[in-house]
Design an enzyme around this catalytic site. Sequence first.
Site, PDB file in Angstrom:
ATOM      1  N   ASP A 249       0.815  -1.225   0.000  1.00 20.58           N
ATOM      2  CA  ASP A 249       0.000   0.000   0.000  1.00 20.58           C
ATOM      3  C   ASP A 249       0.842   1.266   0.000  1.00 20.58           C
ATOM      4  O   ASP A 249       0.319   2.377   0.076  1.00 20.58           O
ATOM      5  CB  ASP A 249      -0.956   0.011   1.193  1.00 20.58           C
ATOM      6  CG  ASP A 249      -0.220   0.038   2.536  1.00 20.58           C
ATOM      7  OD1 ASP A 249       1.028   0.027   2.554  1.00 20.58           O
ATOM      8  OD2 ASP A 249      -0.919   0.070   3.580  1.00 20.58           O
ATOM      9  N   GLY A 250       2.173   1.106  -0.057  1.00 23.06           N
ATOM     10  CA  GLY A 250       3.065   2.256  -0.100  1.00 23.06           C
ATOM     11  C   GLY A 250       3.595   2.711   1.235  1.00 23.06           C
ATOM     12  O   GLY A 250       4.493   3.557   1.302  1.00 23.06           O
ATOM     13  N   SER A 251       3.078   2.164   2.319  1.00 18.19           N
ATOM     14  CA  SER A 251       3.557   2.569   3.644  1.00 18.19           C
ATOM     15  C   SER A 251       4.964   2.032   3.888  1.00 18.19           C
ATOM     16  O   SER A 251       5.362   0.989   3.369  1.00 18.19           O
ATOM     17  CB  SER A 251       2.609   2.069   4.727  1.00 18.19           C
ATOM     18  OG  SER A 251       2.516   0.657   4.706  1.00 18.19           O
ATOM     19  N   ALA A 252       5.726   2.758   4.683  1.00 13.53           N
ATOM     20  CA  ALA A 252       7.118   2.389   4.949  1.00 13.53           C
ATOM     21  C   ALA A 252       7.195   1.191   5.888  1.00 13.53           C
ATOM     22  O   ALA A 252       6.506   1.134   6.908  1.00 13.53           O
ATOM     23  CB  ALA A 252       7.861   3.568   5.552  1.00 13.53           C
TER      24      ALA A 252
END
Length: 402
Positions: free
Chosen positions: A65-68
């Site tokens: 989802d693009g979260s780190a």
Amino acid sequence: MNTTTGTSPEALRASMVDNIRNVGHARLNAVEQAMRDVPRHRFVPAATVTEAYANIAVITKRASDGSALSCASVPTVVAMMLDQLDVQPGNRILEIGAGTGYNAALLSQLTGPSGHVTTVDIDPEVTVQARAALDETGYPEVEVVTRDGSLGAEEHAPYDRIIVTVGAFDLPPAWWNQLAPGGRLVVPLRWRGQTRSVAFVHDRDRLRSDSVQLCGFVPMIGQDNEQSGHIDPDGLVTLYWDADQNVNLDALQGALSKPKTAVWSGVTVGNTEPFDGVWLRMTGAEPSTCRIAVEPAAVDSGLCTPAIPSRSPALVEDDSLAYFTYRRLEHEGNERRSELGAIGQGPSGLQLAQRLCDQISAWDDARTNIPIITAYRTGTTVSELRESNVIEKRFSCLAVIS
């Protein structure tokens, strides 16, 4: 890749450390020297050299989802936490969260050849990369372990210092058990919606803080005890609270449609004056303290206008809430000031807003006083806990005393 034009890594690194010193971190000479010696750019090969020495976090792994998921932390935060840790030559050190291996290299520099550093991470991809970077930069003596960080590394315990470089919601038993008496634990600990880097000293049956700094970190996998939910029909306003708090989302659904009541504290701040201490103080004085976050559309429409839309403290009880806000004041010359206050909604909104303003006023009376955070293992019975608002977690409980 690691390329730049005109400026050497050595010059950029020197500038980075100078800037860190200018904002008040790397106060310890040993920390400053370690950051001048360790080549950060070699631990983040996918970044440019300029990015490697900028005061930014370098994300090294993301979720779908693009979260780190993993990163090299912001250099000023790295320096701040190393100051808090106060490593001495010969110390045995445990790091939870291997990241790129950069922080472990700094720790190895600080503890020297007579000490030992173990770094632990749950993600094998992360530990493989950290191991490779440490070997390539001359730190083969650092022990890299693939394991759930909440378990620590008992095989090398006890530790004089433990540093956690991922956001933690709790203090699991292994960290208590593996920290030597008198040892220091530095951890980005989250409670009541905010995260602080807390430097604890192991004092018999408790951990007592002697330094507390604002920070933010990628959360630790599997330790989340924060809950959240929307309190408006369009999903623009989200409330975040801890598992030990009694929040009824259904009862709050109509609160934002009720008339607003603004209460102003008379406390003002300038453009560069921090006011995060209000939230920290609230966590010890108001059991219903939580976090409110709103989307830009909610601010634009006037539905909900907290001081910082993405993260502001709020008080929530039953079908009412109040949240922290501010208003710009008329100004003379170049100085612009803002007055701090609260907006309440729901049947008890006014009372909650007044209580929040009471905390603003109490903070204003002693802005530089930092509350003491004392952690106990869950189940401990002491007078200090009976006399304070206790933040209860699965493995530990906190008392925040101003």
